[in-house]
Scaffold this motif. Structure first.
Motif, PDB file in Angstrom:
ATOM      1  N   LEU A 152       0.838  -1.195   0.000  1.00  0.00           N
ATOM      2  CA  LEU A 152       0.000   0.000   0.000  1.00  0.00           C
ATOM      3  C   LEU A 152       0.875   1.247   0.000  1.00  0.00           C
ATOM      4  O   LEU A 152       1.820   1.357   0.784  1.00  0.00           O
ATOM      5  N   ARG A 153       0.557   2.199  -0.894  1.00  0.00           N
ATOM      6  CA  ARG A 153       1.311   3.452  -0.991  1.00  0.00           C
ATOM      7  C   ARG A 153       0.555   4.637  -0.413  1.00  0.00           C
ATOM      8  O   ARG A 153       1.136   5.483   0.255  1.00  0.00           O
ATOM      9  N   GLU A 154      -0.716   4.691  -0.686  1.00  0.00           N
ATOM     10  CA  GLU A 154      -1.477   5.868  -0.266  1.00  0.00           C
ATOM     11  C   GLU A 154      -2.958   5.517  -0.170  1.00  0.00           C
ATOM     12  O   GLU A 154      -3.479   4.755  -0.992  1.00  0.00           O
ATOM     13  N   VAL A 155      -3.622   6.073   0.849  1.00  0.00           N
ATOM     14  CA  VAL A 155      -5.056   5.879   1.031  1.00  0.00           C
ATOM     15  C   VAL A 155      -5.672   7.219   1.424  1.00  0.00           C
ATOM     16  O   VAL A 155      -5.161   7.915   2.313  1.00  0.00           O
ATOM     17  N   THR A 156      -6.748   7.593   0.751  1.00  0.00           N
ATOM     18  CA  THR A 156      -7.527   8.771   1.132  1.00  0.00           C
ATOM     19  C   THR A 156      -8.996   8.385   1.092  1.00  0.00           C
ATOM     20  O   THR A 156      -9.489   7.935   0.041  1.00  0.00           O
ATOM     21  N   VAL A 157      -9.679   8.547   2.212  1.00  0.00           N
ATOM     22  CA  VAL A 157     -11.080   8.154   2.317  1.00  0.00           C
ATOM     23  C   VAL A 157     -11.872   9.308   2.917  1.00  0.00           C
ATOM     24  O   VAL A 157     -11.450   9.911   3.915  1.00  0.00           O
ATOM     25  N   SER A 158     -13.014   9.619   2.287  1.00  0.00           N
ATOM     26  CA  SER A 158     -13.923  10.641   2.813  1.00  0.00           C
ATOM     27  C   SER A 158     -15.194   9.957   3.315  1.00  0.00           C
ATOM     28  O   SER A 158     -15.726   9.055   2.656  1.00  0.00           O
ATOM     29  N   TYR A 159     -15.663  10.419   4.481  1.00  0.00           N
ATOM     30  CA  TYR A 159     -16.801   9.775   5.129  1.00  0.00           C
ATOM     31  C   TYR A 159     -17.773  10.843   5.614  1.00  0.00           C
ATOM     32  O   TYR A 159     -17.390  11.783   6.326  1.00  0.00           O
ATOM     33  N   ALA A 160     -19.036  10.718   5.195  1.00  0.00           N
ATOM     34  CA  ALA A 160     -20.095  11.635   5.629  1.00  0.00           C
ATOM     35  C   ALA A 160     -20.982  10.887   6.622  1.00  0.00           C
ATOM     36  O   ALA A 160     -21.764  10.013   6.225  1.00  0.00           O
ATOM     37  N   PRO A 161     -20.887  11.197   7.929  1.00  0.00           N
ATOM     38  CA  PRO A 161     -21.682  10.453   8.923  1.00  0.00           C
ATOM     39  C   PRO A 161     -23.174  10.541   8.691  1.00  0.00           C
ATOM     40  O   PRO A 161     -23.918   9.618   9.036  1.00  0.00           O
ATOM     41  N   GLY A 162     -23.655  11.654   8.105  1.00  0.00           N
ATOM     42  CA  GLY A 162     -25.095  11.819   7.927  1.00  0.00           C
ATOM     43  C   GLY A 162     -25.715  10.725   7.074  1.00  0.00           C
ATOM     44  O   GLY A 162     -26.683  10.070   7.480  1.00  0.00           O
ATOM     45  N   ASP A 163     -25.201  10.526   5.866  1.00  0.00           N
ATOM     46  CA  ASP A 163     -25.767   9.514   4.974  1.00  0.00           C
ATOM     47  C   ASP A 163     -24.902   8.265   4.871  1.00  0.00           C
ATOM     48  O   ASP A 163     -25.261   7.309   4.178  1.00  0.00           O
ATOM     49  N   GLY A 164     -23.763   8.278   5.549  1.00  0.00           N
ATOM     50  CA  GLY A 164     -22.897   7.109   5.553  1.00  0.00           C
ATOM     51  C   GLY A 164     -22.111   6.905   4.276  1.00  0.00           C
ATOM     52  O   GLY A 164     -21.473   5.858   4.102  1.00  0.00           O
ATOM     53  N   ARG A 165     -22.132   7.881   3.378  1.00  0.00           N
ATOM     54  CA  ARG A 165     -21.428   7.700   2.091  1.00  0.00           C
ATOM     55  C   ARG A 165     -19.917   7.728   2.303  1.00  0.00           C
ATOM     56  O   ARG A 165     -19.389   8.564   3.024  1.00  0.00           O
ATOM     57  N   VAL A 166     -19.246   6.810   1.626  1.00  0.00           N
ATOM     58  CA  VAL A 166     -17.789   6.720   1.687  1.00  0.00           C
ATOM     59  C   VAL A 166     -17.244   6.776   0.261  1.00  0.00           C
ATOM     60  O   VAL A 166     -17.683   6.028  -0.606  1.00  0.00           O
ATOM     61  N   THR A 167     -16.314   7.694   0.019  1.00  0.00           N
ATOM     62  CA  THR A 167     -15.594   7.738  -1.250  1.00  0.00           C
ATOM     63  C   THR A 167     -14.110   7.699  -0.942  1.00  0.00           C
ATOM     64  O   THR A 167     -13.678   8.113   0.143  1.00  0.00           O
ATOM     65  N   GLY A 168     -13.338   7.198  -1.878  1.00  0.00           N
ATOM     66  CA  GLY A 168     -11.912   7.134  -1.586  1.00  0.00           C
ATOM     67  C   GLY A 168     -11.081   6.704  -2.765  1.00  0.00           C
ATOM     68  O   GLY A 168     -11.591   6.287  -3.809  1.00  0.00           O
ATOM     69  N   GLU A 169      -9.771   6.831  -2.580  1.00  0.00           N
ATOM     70  CA  GLU A 169      -8.793   6.374  -3.554  1.00  0.00           C
ATOM     71  C   GLU A 169      -7.670   5.639  -2.832  1.00  0.00           C
ATOM     72  O   GLU A 169      -7.231   6.073  -1.760  1.00  0.00           O
ATOM     73  N   LEU A 170      -7.236   4.551  -3.428  1.00  0.00           N
ATOM     74  CA  LEU A 170      -6.131   3.767  -2.886  1.00  0.00           C
ATOM     75  C   LEU A 170      -5.088   3.588  -3.973  1.00  0.00           C
ATOM     76  O   LEU A 170      -5.423   3.411  -5.151  1.00  0.00           O
ATOM     77  N   GLU A 171      -3.842   3.652  -3.590  1.00  0.00           N
ATOM     78  CA  GLU A 171      -2.747   3.392  -4.517  1.00  0.00           C
ATOM     79  C   GLU A 171      -1.901   2.266  -3.944  1.00  0.00           C
ATOM     80  O   GLU A 171      -1.440   2.342  -2.810  1.00  0.00           O
ATOM     81  N   VAL A 172      -1.732   1.207  -4.738  1.00  0.00           N
ATOM     82  CA  VAL A 172      -1.076   0.013  -4.215  1.00  0.00           C
ATOM     83  C   VAL A 172      -0.152  -0.566  -5.281  1.00  0.00           C
ATOM     84  O   VAL A 172      -0.510  -0.648  -6.453  1.00  0.00           O
TER      85      VAL A 172
END
Length: 579
Positions: A215-235
Motif C-alpha cells: 500500500l502506498r497511499e489511502v484517502t477516504v472521505s466519510y459523511a456520517p449523515g448519509d454514511g457515504r464513503v468515497t476514496g482512492e487507494l494506490e497500491v
C-alpha cells in the motif's frame, strides 16, 4: 550545542529520553514546546530507540491532552550530515475522541463507525524552509489508529473535518505490505475493495493470487449523515510480471477509486486504473493499462532505436511526441508520431504527416505514413507504405469531382486525365501513386453516374492510370458501363476513353456469342413509348456487337452526343442520340 544522534542513542539506552527546547536551533521547533506541549521539556518513559528509522517509542505526557503519559512515537529529523538532530514529529495517543485546544477541536468519535480504535494527536516540530511553507503546513493534526488483520501494529491515518465530512489519509513512502489484495477491504471505509480482482481478466488471476501488494497511499472521505464513503487507494502489485515471451510489465501499480453510493447488488462504484513500465520488442515505455481489455498506452520516451531499425530514412525529418499502444494479450504494438518536416511521397507533398510503426508478437515491423492531401479544395486522408522501390501513397474518398482529380494529376503527375470524363463525380474513389523502375504510376478506381444525352441512365465503374518514365506520360481510362432501360433492362459494356487527355470522347462495346434482337439492343436507349424497330420483321439478323461512341459537350457550346452502332453478320444499324 545541537543535539546529536549519538546523544539521543545514549539517553534512550536506559529506557528514558528527555528533550529540551534549547537543544534545537530552529525557532519553529522551539516554539512547538511552549505552544503545543505546554513545557520546555518532553520526557519519554519506557523509551526504545531505533537508529535505523531514527524513532523512539515509549510513553510521554502532553499537558494539553492530560497529566497522564500515553503511548507515543517520535521520529527525528537530521541535518544533511546525518549527525545532528534538527526536529521531530510526535504522534501521541489521545485519551478522548474530542481533542482539546491547541490541537484541532474535532470530535473524532464518528470514525469509530469505520473501525478506528483510538484517537491520536500529531505534532510536527520540524524546521520550515521558508515563510510560505510555514503558512501552508499545519503544526498539529488529528488522526486515529486502525488495527488491520495481518499487520502487527495499528496503522495511523491523519484526519480532517470539513462541513461535517471526515477525510482520513495515510501515505507509506516505503510501502505497507498487505498479506493479499483482499485485505484492502479492511482499510477504513473500504469494504468491498477486495473485489478489485474482479476487474482483471481471467488470464491474470494467477498473477494476482501470487501478488504481495504494498500500500502506498489511502484517502477516504466519510459523511456520517448519509454514511457515504468515497476514496482512492494506490497500491503496488508487483515488481515484475512476465506476460508473454518478450513482454514484461514491471513496477505494476493500481489506483483504485470507490464510492459506496454506487452500491447495487453489493458493492459498486469501484474502478481500477493500472500503471506500469512495459518492455516489449526492445521498447521501454511507462504505460496505463486499460482493464479488462488489456491494452497498454503511453508515450514513448525514446524511439530512435525503433525507427533506426524500421525506417532509417525518416530520421532526417525528425519526430515529435511518440504515442504508444500495445495489445498485452498478443504482444503487438503500434507507435505513432508526427514528422517534424514533411516527407515527399512518390513526388507528392503530404500535409500533417504521422508515421506509424507496428510490430511485436509474430509480426514483422511495418511502417506506414498517414496524412492529409488537398484535392480540388477537398481534404482527404492519405496512407503511405514503403516497398523496395520507395514510398507509395494510397488515398480514399467518398465523393470527389473527376475534374478535381484531373487537375491534381496534372500538377502532381504532369498529365491530366481524359477530358471526356470531366463531368463525372466519382464515388468510393481509391487511388495510389507508387514508384516504378522508370518513374511513377498513378492508378485510380471508383464509380460514377454518367450524364448521357436524352436523360439516359448509366452507371460505370472506372479505372484510370498515368505512368511516367523516360518518355511521354501514358494515360488511360477504362471501365464497365451499365445501362438501364425504361423497364430496368440492363446492359454492361466495356468502356475505353480516348487516350489523349484533351480528347472529349469515349467508346463502350458489348459483344455476345449468340446475339440479341435489334429491339433488345435498343431498349435501354429508347423512351418507354414508341420504337423505331416497331414493325420490323423478326427475321433481321441477331445483333452480336454493340458500340457506343460518346462525345462530351464542349466549351464552344456543342451539345453532347451518343452514337449507337449495332453489328450483325450481314447488317449494321446506327442510332444517334443528342440532347
Amino acid at each position: 550545542m545541537p543535539l546529536s544522534v549519538e546523544e539521543i542513542t545514549e539517553r534512550a539506552r536506559n529506557g528514558s529520553l528527555r528533550l529540551r527546547s534549547e537543544e534545537f536551533t530552529d525557532p519553529a521547533v522551539r516554539g512547538a514546546f511552549s505552544t503545543y506541549l505546554g513545557s520546555s521539556e518532553l520526557n519519554f518513559s519506557e523509551a526504545e530507540f531505533t537508529a535505523e528509522s531514527m524513532t523512539v517509542r515509549g510513553r510521554c505526557a502532553v499537558p494539553a491532552l492530560g497529566p497522564e503519559p500515553y503511548p507515543a512515537v517520535a521520529e527525528f529529523l537530521t541535518d544533511t550530515s546525518g549527525r545532528s538532530v534538527v526536529g521531530f514529529v510526535l504522534v501521541v495517543d489521545a485519551p478522548k475522541w474530542q481533542l482539546p485546544d491547541p490541537f484541532p477541536a474535532y470530535d473524532l468519535s464518528p470514525l469509530q463507525a469505520l473501525g478506528a480504535q483510538s484517537p491520536v494527536a500529531v505534532l510536527d516540530a520540524t524546521p520550515r524552509a521558508d515563510k510560505e511553507a510555514e503558512q501552508e503546513r499545519a503544526s498539529v493534526v488529528a488522526g486515529a489508529r486502525w488495527e488491520l488483520p495481518g499487520l502487527d501494529e495499528p496503522v495511523l491515518f491523519l484526519a480532517s473535518v470539513q462541513e461535517g465530512a471526515f477525510t482520513v489519509s495515510a501515505r507509506f513512502p516505503d510501502g505497507l505490505t498487505l498479506p493479499s489484495l483482499r485485505h484492502m477491504a479492511d482499510l477504513p471505509g473500504c469494504t468491498g475493495a477486495g473485489a478489485v480482482t474482479d476487474h482483471f481478466p481471467a488470464e491474470w488471476q494467477g498473477l494476482l493470487a501470487s501478488a504481495l501488494p504494498a500500500l502506498r497511499e489511502v484517502t477516504v472521505s466519510y459523511a456520517p449523515g448519509d454514511g457515504r464513503v468515497t476514496g482512492e487507494l494506490e497500491v503496488d502489485l508487483a515488481q515484475e510480471w512476465p506476460l508473454l515471451a518478450g513482454v514484461t510489465l514491471s513496477q505494476v501499480r493500481a489506483r483504485i477509486a470507490l464510492d459506496s453510493a454506487a452500491r447495487q447488488n453489493g458493492w459498486g462504484g469501484l474502478s481500477v486504473e493500472l500503471s506500469a513500465h512495459l518492455s516489449v520488442g526492445g521498447l521501454e515505455c511507462a504505460v496505463t493499462v486499460d482493464l479488462p481489455a488489456l491494452t497498454a498506452h503511453g508515450e514513448l520516451a525514446d524511439g530512435s532505436g525503433l525507427f533506426e531499425q524500421a525506417a532509417p530514412d525518416l530520421g532526417k525529418n525528425g519526430l515529435g511526441r511518440l504515442s504508444f499502444l500495445c495489445d498485452l494479450r498478443e504482444g503487438t504494438f503500434v507507435v505513432a508520431g508526427e514528422l517534424l518536416s514533411p516527407l515527399d511521397i512518390a513526388g507528392v507533398r503530404i500535409e500533417e504527416q504521422t508515421v506509424l510503426v507496428s510490430g511485436g508478437g509474430e509480426r514483422e515491423l511495418e511502417v506506414t505514413l498517414a496524412g492529409t492531401l488537398v484535392v480540388g479544395g477537398t481534404r482527404v486522408g492519405v496512407k503511405a507504405t514503403r516497398s523496395t522501390r520507395g514510398w507509395g501513397l494510397t488515398v480514399e474518398a467518398d465523393r470527389i469531382a473527376f475534374r478535381a482529380i484531373s487537375a491534381w494529376t496534372e500538377q502532381a503527375m504532369g498529365s491530366a486525365l481524359p477530358a471526356s470524363l470531366a463531368e463525372l463525380t466519382l464515388q468510393e474513389l481509391c487511388f495510389e501513386v507508387v514508384p516504378t523502375p522508370s518513374g511513377r504510376l498513378f492508378a485510380a478506381a471508383g464509380s460514377a453516374e454518367f450524364p448521357l444525352p436524352a436523360g439516359l441512365r448509366a452507371r460505370a465503374h472506372l479505372t484510370t492510370r498515368i505512368s511516367t518514365g523516360d518518355g511521354p506520360s501514358d494515360v488511360e481510362a477504362t471501365g464497365s458501363l451499365l445501362l438501364s432501360g425504361p423497364e430496368s433492362s440492363l446492359m454492361e459494356l466495356d468502356l475505353v476513353a480516348d487516350k489523349d487527355p484533351d480528347a472529349t470522347s469515349w467508346t463502350a462495346t458489348w459483344a455476345a456469342q449468340e446475339g440479341i434482337t435489334l429491339a433488345e439492343a435498343l431498349a435501354p436507349l429508347l423512351p418507354a413509348t414508341g420504337s423505331p424497330t416497331a414493325g420490323l420483321p423478326n427475321l433481321l439478323p441477331a445483333v452480336e456487337k454493340i458500340s457506343l461512341r460518346y462525345t462530351a459537350p464542349t466549351a464552344a457550346g456543342a451539345a453532347a452526343s451518343l452514337v449507337l452502332t449495332t453489328d450483325a453478320r450481314q447488317a449494321r444499324a446506327v442510332l444517334v442520340v443528342t440532347d
